[in-house]
Design an enzyme around this catalytic site. Structure first.
Site, PDB file in Angstrom:
ATOM      1  N   GLU A  60       0.592  -1.121   0.175  1.00  0.00           N
ATOM      2  CA  GLU A  60       0.199   0.256  -0.019  1.00  0.00           C
ATOM      3  C   GLU A  60       1.031   0.854   0.247  1.00  0.00           C
ATOM      4  O   GLU A  60       2.107   1.671   0.678  1.00  0.00           O
ATOM      5  CB  GLU A  60      -0.607  -0.488   0.891  1.00  0.00           C
ATOM      6  CG  GLU A  60      -1.892   1.319   1.411  1.00  0.00           C
ATOM      7  CD  GLU A  60      -2.943   1.198   0.199  1.00  0.00           C
ATOM      8  OE1 GLU A  60      -2.342   1.456  -1.030  1.00  0.00           O
ATOM      9  OE2 GLU A  60      -4.255   0.993   0.909  1.00  0.00           O
TER      10      GLU A  60
ATOM     11  N   ASP B   7      -4.083   5.611   6.236  1.00  0.00           N
ATOM     12  CA  ASP B   7      -4.132   6.750   6.875  1.00  0.00           C
ATOM     13  C   ASP B   7      -5.518   6.649   8.127  1.00  0.00           C
ATOM     14  O   ASP B   7      -4.476   6.036   8.926  1.00  0.00           O
ATOM     15  CB  ASP B   7      -4.659   7.512   5.872  1.00  0.00           C
ATOM     16  CG  ASP B   7      -5.215   9.045   5.839  1.00  0.00           C
ATOM     17  OD1 ASP B   7      -5.506   9.103   7.105  1.00  0.00           O
ATOM     18  OD2 ASP B   7      -5.364   9.654   5.006  1.00  0.00           O
TER      19      ASP B   7
END
Length: 180
Positions: A99, A103
């Protein structure tokens, strides 16, 4: 032309290359004697995944998924959907999800749960950037490139409105560009 929109360079091309090499070395050590399937979460991770897989010294295959919780905004909507699924079966295989940025954790917690249900031998996560200040769902990270502040970053595959992915570095986007 794109550089005028960058407030600050967080990681140079050289820093990225060095850290990707370190991550690849650790992954190679940890998976010694095994074959892994690298799953890139599109679109932001494609640059990182390409560089990472070229540095891993193991047999590996690659596949791609597109999963979104952002829509066209700059923060997670919390609604996660798979927009492109894997091409192959992962049952019994060692999976490394690659990835670009971790977040809120909404997207990755959902994706990892979906992948676990498909019966792989193992599932681990490698993220280039980790933004823990924004986390709302816990996600276990096995390999992390850099921890970053709560800023809107672009470059090296990361975008704003599909632009800036082609920058060779990672920079903080000026707030006036995205209305922040």
């Amino acid at each position: 032309m794109l550089e005028k929109d960058i407030q600050e360079v967080l990681f140079t091309e050289e820093q990225l290359a060095r850290r990707v090499g370190e991550l690849a070395h650790q992954i190679t050590q940890d998976y010694q004697g095994r074959e892994i399937v690298l799953i890139s979460v599109l679109r932001g991770s494609f640059v990182f995944m390409a560089d990472l897989c070229r540095r891993i010294d193991l047999p590996c295959t690659v596949d791609f998924m597109a999963v979104s919780s952002y829509g066209t905004g700059t923060s997670s909507s919390g609604q996660v959907q798979i927009t492109k699924d894997l091409s192959g079966n992962i049952e019994g295989k060692d999976i490394l999800v690659v990835e670009d940025i971790l977040d809120s954790g909404n997207t990755l917690s959902y994706l990892l749960r979906v992948l676990e249900q498909r019966g792989p031998a193992s599932v681990r996560l490698c993220t280039l950037l980790d933004k823990p200040d924004r986390r709302v769902k816990p996600v276990e990270v096995h390999y992390s490139g850099f921890t970053i502040p709560d800023a809107f970053v672009v470059g090296y595959g990361l975008d704003y409105a599909e632009h800036y992915r082609n920058l060779p570095y990672i920079g903080i986007l000026k707030p006036e560009v995205y209305g922040g």
